[in-house]
Motif scaffolding. Structure first.
Motif, PDB file in Angstrom:
ATOM      1  N   VAL A  28      56.067 -28.721  -8.897  1.00  0.00           N
ATOM      2  CA  VAL A  28      54.933 -29.166  -8.077  1.00  0.00           C
ATOM      3  C   VAL A  28      53.718 -28.308  -8.407  1.00  0.00           C
ATOM      4  O   VAL A  28      53.756 -27.090  -8.277  1.00  0.00           O
ATOM      5  N   ALA A  29      52.638 -28.962  -8.839  1.00  0.00           N
ATOM      6  CA  ALA A  29      51.395 -28.241  -9.123  1.00  0.00           C
ATOM      7  C   ALA A  29      50.628 -27.983  -7.835  1.00  0.00           C
ATOM      8  O   ALA A  29      50.062 -26.911  -7.639  1.00  0.00           O
ATOM      9  N   ASP A  30      50.617 -28.986  -6.935  1.00  0.00           N
ATOM     10  CA  ASP A  30      49.936 -28.840  -5.654  1.00  0.00           C
ATOM     11  C   ASP A  30      50.487 -29.873  -4.678  1.00  0.00           C
ATOM     12  O   ASP A  30      50.998 -30.912  -5.094  1.00  0.00           O
ATOM     13  N   ALA A  31      50.383 -29.580  -3.397  1.00  0.00           N
ATOM     14  CA  ALA A  31      50.840 -30.511  -2.360  1.00  0.00           C
ATOM     15  C   ALA A  31      49.977 -30.339  -1.124  1.00  0.00           C
ATOM     16  O   ALA A  31      49.571 -29.227  -0.796  1.00  0.00           O
ATOM     17  N   THR A  32      49.676 -31.447  -0.467  1.00  0.00           N
ATOM     18  CA  THR A  32      48.957 -31.406   0.794  1.00  0.00           C
ATOM     19  C   THR A  32      49.645 -32.364   1.764  1.00  0.00           C
ATOM     20  O   THR A  32      50.110 -33.428   1.368  1.00  0.00           O
ATOM     21  N   VAL A  33      49.701 -31.953   3.019  1.00  0.00           N
ATOM     22  CA  VAL A  33      50.298 -32.787   4.061  1.00  0.00           C
ATOM     23  C   VAL A  33      49.204 -33.122   5.067  1.00  0.00           C
ATOM     24  O   VAL A  33      48.503 -32.236   5.552  1.00  0.00           O
ATOM     25  N   ASN A  34      49.061 -34.409   5.350  1.00  0.00           N
ATOM     26  CA  ASN A  34      48.121 -34.870   6.361  1.00  0.00           C
ATOM     27  C   ASN A  34      48.939 -35.273   7.581  1.00  0.00           C
ATOM     28  O   ASN A  34      49.585 -36.321   7.583  1.00  0.00           O
ATOM     29  N   PHE A  35      48.924 -34.414   8.604  1.00  0.00           N
ATOM     30  CA  PHE A  35      49.737 -34.656   9.792  1.00  0.00           C
ATOM     31  C   PHE A  35      49.297 -35.913  10.532  1.00  0.00           C
ATOM     32  O   PHE A  35      50.123 -36.693  10.993  1.00  0.00           O
ATOM     33  N   MET A  36      47.999 -36.128  10.655  1.00  0.00           N
ATOM     34  CA  MET A  36      47.497 -37.287  11.405  1.00  0.00           C
ATOM     35  C   MET A  36      47.883 -38.604  10.731  1.00  0.00           C
ATOM     36  O   MET A  36      48.219 -39.569  11.400  1.00  0.00           O
ATOM     37  N   ALA A  37      47.843 -38.645   9.406  1.00  0.00           N
ATOM     38  CA  ALA A  37      48.178 -39.874   8.670  1.00  0.00           C
ATOM     39  C   ALA A  37      49.670 -39.954   8.347  1.00  0.00           C
ATOM     40  O   ALA A  37      50.145 -40.985   7.874  1.00  0.00           O
ATOM     41  N   LEU A  38      50.397 -38.849   8.574  1.00  0.00           N
ATOM     42  CA  LEU A  38      51.823 -38.752   8.219  1.00  0.00           C
ATOM     43  C   LEU A  38      52.048 -39.087   6.744  1.00  0.00           C
ATOM     44  O   LEU A  38      52.873 -39.916   6.383  1.00  0.00           O
ATOM     45  N   LYS A  39      51.263 -38.392   5.904  1.00  0.00           N
ATOM     46  CA  LYS A  39      51.381 -38.587   4.454  1.00  0.00           C
ATOM     47  C   LYS A  39      51.417 -37.234   3.751  1.00  0.00           C
ATOM     48  O   LYS A  39      50.816 -36.265   4.203  1.00  0.00           O
ATOM     49  N   MET A  40      52.143 -37.210   2.639  1.00  0.00           N
ATOM     50  CA  MET A  40      52.193 -36.024   1.782  1.00  0.00           C
ATOM     51  C   MET A  40      51.725 -36.446   0.392  1.00  0.00           C
ATOM     52  O   MET A  40      52.257 -37.395  -0.184  1.00  0.00           O
ATOM     53  N   ASN A  41      50.712 -35.748  -0.109  1.00  0.00           N
ATOM     54  CA  ASN A  41      50.235 -35.974  -1.470  1.00  0.00           C
ATOM     55  C   ASN A  41      50.803 -34.868  -2.345  1.00  0.00           C
ATOM     56  O   ASN A  41      50.648 -33.692  -2.018  1.00  0.00           O
ATOM     57  N   VAL A  42      51.451 -35.269  -3.429  1.00  0.00           N
ATOM     58  CA  VAL A  42      52.073 -34.296  -4.326  1.00  0.00           C
ATOM     59  C   VAL A  42      51.520 -34.495  -5.724  1.00  0.00           C
ATOM     60  O   VAL A  42      51.500 -35.612  -6.238  1.00  0.00           O
ATOM     61  N   GLU A  43      51.062 -33.385  -6.320  1.00  0.00           N
ATOM     62  CA  GLU A  43      50.626 -33.406  -7.719  1.00  0.00           C
ATOM     63  C   GLU A  43      51.703 -32.688  -8.522  1.00  0.00           C
ATOM     64  O   GLU A  43      52.040 -31.540  -8.234  1.00  0.00           O
ATOM     65  N   PHE A  44      52.237 -33.381  -9.516  1.00  0.00           N
ATOM     66  CA  PHE A  44      53.344 -32.841 -10.298  1.00  0.00           C
ATOM     67  C   PHE A  44      52.838 -32.147 -11.548  1.00  0.00           C
ATOM     68  O   PHE A  44      51.806 -32.518 -12.105  1.00  0.00           O
ATOM     69  N   GLU A  45      53.603 -31.137 -11.990  1.00  0.00           N
ATOM     70  CA  GLU A  45      53.282 -30.455 -13.239  1.00  0.00           C
ATOM     71  C   GLU A  45      53.547 -31.408 -14.398  1.00  0.00           C
ATOM     72  O   GLU A  45      54.344 -32.346 -14.286  1.00  0.00           O
TER      73      GLU A  45
END
Length: 72
Positions: A28-45
Motif C-alpha cells: 500500500v502506497a497510501d490509504a485514506t478512510v472517509n468515515f462519513m462516506a464509509l469509503k476507503m481509498n487505497v493507492e497500491f505500490e
C-alpha cells in the motif's frame, strides 16, 4: 493504481485506526478512510497484487478494530 472500497465502521476513531493499519500494510502506497462516506481509498505500490494486498489490509484492520468490514 487507486481503488475505492465500501467499508463498515462504527466510529470516526475506529476509521482512523483502520486508515493507519492500511497505510502500514506492505503493497500500500497510501490509504485514506472517509468515515462519513464509509469509503476507503487505497493507492497500491507499482506491481502489487491488489487482491493479496487487500486481504492483508482487511486482516490488519481486523486486528485494530475487530468489527470493521471492507467489502472487497
Amino acid at each position: 493504481m487507486k481503488k475505492t472500497y465500501k467499508i463498515e465502521v462504527d466510529c470516526a476513531n475506529c476509521a482512523n485506526k483502520m486508515e493507519q493499519a492500511a497505510k502500514e500494510t506492505a503493497g500500500v502506497a497510501d490509504a485514506t478512510v472517509n468515515f462519513m462516506a464509509l469509503k476507503m481509498n487505497v493507492e497500491f505500490e507499482e506491481g502489487a497484487d491488489v487482491k493479496a494486498v487487500m486481504a492483508e489490509v482487511l486482516k490488519n484492520c481486523k486486528k485494530v478494530e475487530d468489527d470493521c468490514e471492507i467489502f472487497l
